[in-house]
Write a protein that holds these residues in place. Structure first.
Motif, short mmCIF file in Angstrom:
data_model
loop_
_atom_site.label_atom_id
_atom_site.label_comp_id
_atom_site.label_asym_id
_atom_site.label_seq_id
_atom_site.Cartn_x
_atom_site.Cartn_y
_atom_site.Cartn_z
N ARG A 105 0.86 -1.19 0.00
CA ARG A 105 0.00 0.00 0.00
C ARG A 105 0.89 1.24 0.00
O ARG A 105 1.85 1.31 0.75
CB ARG A 105 -0.90 0.00 1.23
CG ARG A 105 -1.82 1.21 1.31
CD ARG A 105 -2.79 1.10 2.48
NE ARG A 105 -3.64 -0.07 2.37
CZ ARG A 105 -4.78 -0.13 1.70
NH1 ARG A 105 -5.21 0.95 1.05
NH2 ARG A 105 -5.49 -1.23 1.66
N HIS A 159 0.84 5.67 -0.04
CA HIS A 159 0.05 6.86 0.29
C HIS A 159 0.55 8.03 -0.55
O HIS A 159 1.74 8.16 -0.80
CB HIS A 159 0.16 7.18 1.78
CG HIS A 159 -0.39 6.09 2.63
ND1 HIS A 159 -1.70 6.04 3.00
CD2 HIS A 159 0.19 4.98 3.15
CE1 HIS A 159 -1.91 4.96 3.73
NE2 HIS A 159 -0.77 4.29 3.83
N ASP A 176 0.32 11.95 -0.44
CA ASP A 176 -0.01 13.16 0.32
C ASP A 176 0.31 14.39 -0.51
O ASP A 176 1.32 14.43 -1.21
CB ASP A 176 0.81 13.22 1.61
CG ASP A 176 0.58 12.04 2.52
OD1 ASP A 176 -0.52 11.45 2.47
OD2 ASP A 176 1.50 11.70 3.29
N ASP A 183 -3.16 11.44 2.82
CA ASP A 183 -3.96 10.39 2.19
C ASP A 183 -4.02 9.25 3.20
O ASP A 183 -3.10 8.46 3.31
CB ASP A 183 -3.26 9.95 0.90
CG ASP A 183 -3.87 8.70 0.28
OD1 ASP A 183 -4.99 8.33 0.66
OD2 ASP A 183 -3.22 8.11 -0.58
N HIS A 184 -5.11 9.18 3.94
CA HIS A 184 -5.22 8.19 5.02
C HIS A 184 -5.50 6.78 4.51
O HIS A 184 -5.11 5.82 5.16
CB HIS A 184 -6.29 8.61 6.03
CG HIS A 184 -5.93 9.87 6.75
ND1 HIS A 184 -4.94 9.94 7.69
CD2 HIS A 184 -6.40 11.13 6.63
CE1 HIS A 184 -4.82 11.16 8.13
NE2 HIS A 184 -5.70 11.92 7.50
N GLY A 185 -6.16 6.65 3.38
CA GLY A 185 -6.51 5.33 2.89
C GLY A 185 -5.42 4.67 2.08
O GLY A 185 -5.20 3.46 2.18
N GLY A 186 -4.73 5.45 1.29
CA GLY A 186 -3.69 4.89 0.44
C GLY A 186 -4.26 4.10 -0.71
O GLY A 186 -5.47 4.07 -0.94
N GLN A 187 -3.37 3.45 -1.44
CA GLN A 187 -3.76 2.68 -2.61
C GLN A 187 -2.83 1.47 -2.70
O GLN A 187 -1.61 1.60 -2.58
CB GLN A 187 -3.64 3.55 -3.86
CG GLN A 187 -4.22 2.94 -5.09
CD GLN A 187 -4.25 3.95 -6.25
OE1 GLN A 187 -3.95 5.12 -6.09
NE2 GLN A 187 -4.60 3.48 -7.41
N GLU A 212 4.14 1.65 3.10
CA GLU A 212 3.41 1.22 4.30
C GLU A 212 4.14 1.55 5.59
O GLU A 212 3.52 1.70 6.64
CB GLU A 212 3.18 -0.29 4.24
CG GLU A 212 2.28 -0.71 3.11
CD GLU A 212 2.22 -2.21 2.94
OE1 GLU A 212 1.10 -2.72 2.75
OE2 GLU A 212 3.27 -2.88 3.00
#
Length: 69
Positions: A3, A5, A7, A16-20, A58
């Motif tokens: 994952r 993020h 920002d 970006d709290h969720g990320g990808q 991560e």
């Protein structure tokens, strides 16, 4: 898959709290560069002010910075 993020940063951070979840670092860099171009087009008032898209993994390690201008 890891994952990442993305920002938006200048002197402050919009996190970006969720990320990808993406395949690898290369894909994360591509996403950050595309996001920076899209933000620059959609929000021209952000240009010339030092904004960047910061990619972290991560563990919070910095991977890449994509400037908006």
């Amino acid at each position: 898959m890891p994952r990442y993020h993305f920002d938006l940063i200048d002197s402050k951070t919009v996190a970006d709290h969720g990320g990808q979840v993406l395949e690898d670092v290369s894909m994360a860099i591509q996403v950050a560069n595309r996001l920076a171009r899209e933000l620059s087009t959609a929000r021209p008032e952000l240009r010339g002010k030092g904004y960047k898209v910061l990619v972290t993994d991560e563990d919070g390690e910095r991977i890449h910075e994509a400037p908006l201008d």
